[in-house]
Write an enzyme that holds these catalytic residues in place. Structure first.
Site, PDB file in Angstrom:
ATOM      1  N   ASP A  79      53.264 -20.858  42.749  1.00  0.00           N
ATOM      2  CA  ASP A  79      53.740 -19.497  42.506  1.00  0.00           C
ATOM      3  C   ASP A  79      55.021 -19.166  43.252  1.00  0.00           C
ATOM      4  OD1 ASP A  79      51.560 -19.009  40.875  1.00  0.00           O
ATOM      5  OD2 ASP A  79      50.340 -18.154  42.476  1.00  0.00           O
ATOM      6  N   ARG A 104      48.922 -19.111  48.590  1.00  0.00           N
ATOM      7  CA  ARG A 104      50.324 -18.695  48.688  1.00  0.00           C
ATOM      8  C   ARG A 104      50.811 -18.539  50.129  1.00  0.00           C
ATOM      9  NH1 ARG A 104      52.531 -14.459  44.467  1.00  0.00           N
ATOM     10  NH2 ARG A 104      54.386 -15.630  45.099  1.00  0.00           N
ATOM     11  N   ARG A 149      47.182  -6.271  47.220  1.00  0.00           N
ATOM     12  CA  ARG A 149      47.808  -7.401  47.897  1.00  0.00           C
ATOM     13  C   ARG A 149      48.469  -7.040  49.226  1.00  0.00           C
ATOM     14  NH1 ARG A 149      49.003 -11.826  44.812  1.00  0.00           N
ATOM     15  NH2 ARG A 149      47.513 -12.114  43.123  1.00  0.00           N
ATOM     16  N   HIS A 178      50.557  -5.503  41.913  1.00  0.00           N
ATOM     17  CA  HIS A 178      51.750  -5.298  42.723  1.00  0.00           C
ATOM     18  C   HIS A 178      52.483  -4.059  42.215  1.00  0.00           C
ATOM     19  CE1 HIS A 178      52.209  -9.766  44.091  1.00  0.00           C
ATOM     20  NE2 HIS A 178      51.764  -9.027  45.093  1.00  0.00           N
ATOM     21  N   CYS A 272      59.265 -10.132  39.253  1.00  0.00           N
ATOM     22  CA  CYS A 272      58.555 -11.063  40.126  1.00  0.00           C
ATOM     23  C   CYS A 272      59.425 -12.262  40.486  1.00  0.00           C
ATOM     24  CB  CYS A 272      57.269 -11.548  39.469  1.00  0.00           C
ATOM     25  SG  CYS A 272      55.970 -10.305  39.362  1.00  0.00           S
TER      26      CYS A 272
END
Length: 279
Positions: A79, A104, A149, A178, A272
């Site tokens: 990612d 991540r 998150r 997000h 993103c």
């Protein structure tokens, strides 16, 4: 309803602000785990297609005169191409990311090393946050998401580091995990957003601050239409967000539709893949 003359005048008044962004080529993109509702490891992904689509976004930025800088992708970090999550930059400072999910976590130090090597004063995070995925600059204030998150405690870190107003907004819909999936910054003072992505208090705060904001449809939200980026004049948006495209054009913005459908399988879109660098 705006007339054609009004729309043309609004477009003529919009001045593009030159942007500099950080991107990461998706050379290792694939979906092998599930950490958001968009991800399904049973659905095949094509790294080649992801790279081709990403290149289209990169080239669109170059065509608009953006400065585009690159961070090297790291094998095993599927990612990492979602660069927005790598941190938040403002006034020559970089607030690093501290990711929620183990898959991540190594991205945080990688991005902080890049910031340090490229002239930013790096602030290592104490609290969990996922960078510009949840922090958006608007009219001098930082709109800050929490709920999925990014921790609410990280908003205090933002205040202490950047000495800016921080507006906490609670996300409540897991599909919009997000802030940059639920709000698009259109220019210095205007935004578009999806009201249902926020709790009632946050909806009220957004309505107070942005009475003329664009409210997008559920259909456009569902293709991450709000996960867009622009320079105050031209917005790059998901090609399938046709209703949002029409709304933007009615307000005098120019639009460029981009297909990032392969990267959408990982839960990300245009914004993103885009981390704004503010030196």
């Amino acid at each position: 309803m705006q007339t054609e003359t009004t729309t043309t005048a609004a477009a003529a008044e919009r001045a593009a602000v030159r942007k500099t962004v950080l991107m990461c080529r998706p050379e290792h993109f694939t979906v092998t785990y599930k950490i958001n509702p968009w991800m399904d490891p049973s659905i095949p992904t094509s790294t080649q297609t992801a790279v081709q689509q990403w290149q289209g976004l990169h080239d669109a930025y170059v065509g608009l005169g953006y400065g585009v800088e690159l961070i090297d992708p790291i094998e095993g970090l599927n990612d990492m191409t979602y660069a927005a999550n790598g941190g938040f930059t403002l006034d020559g400072k970089a607030y690093g990311a501290k990711f929620t999910y183990d898959e991540r976590v190594p991205e945080g130090p990688a991005y902080m090393r890049w910031f340090g090597d490229h002239g930013f004063q790096v602030h290592e995070p104490v609290h969990v946050n996922e960078g510009e995925g949840d922090f958006l600059l608007s009219n001098g204030a930082i709109l800050a998401g929490h709920g999925f998150r990014t921790s609410l405690e990280s908003h205090d870190e933002l205040r202490s580091i950047f000495d800016r107003e921080v507006v906490s907004l609670r996300l409540v819909d897991p599909s919009f995990y997000h802030l940059d999936t639920a709000i698009a910054i259109l220019d210095e003072t205007n935004i578009a957003y999806l009201p249902k992505a926020f709790d009632e208090a946050s909806q009220a705060e957004l309505a107070r601050r942005y009475p003329d904001a664009i409210h997008v449809s559920d259909e456009d939200g569902a293709v991450l239409g709000l996960n867009s980026f622009g320079d105050g004049r031209t917005m790059l948006i998901a090609a399938r967000a046709t209703g949002f495209d029409a709304q933007l054009r009615e307000r005098g913005y120019e639009t460029i539709g981009v297909d990032l459908s392969e990267l959408l399988l990982g839960g990300g879109g245009i914004k993103c893949c885009t981390l704004e660098l503010r030196r």
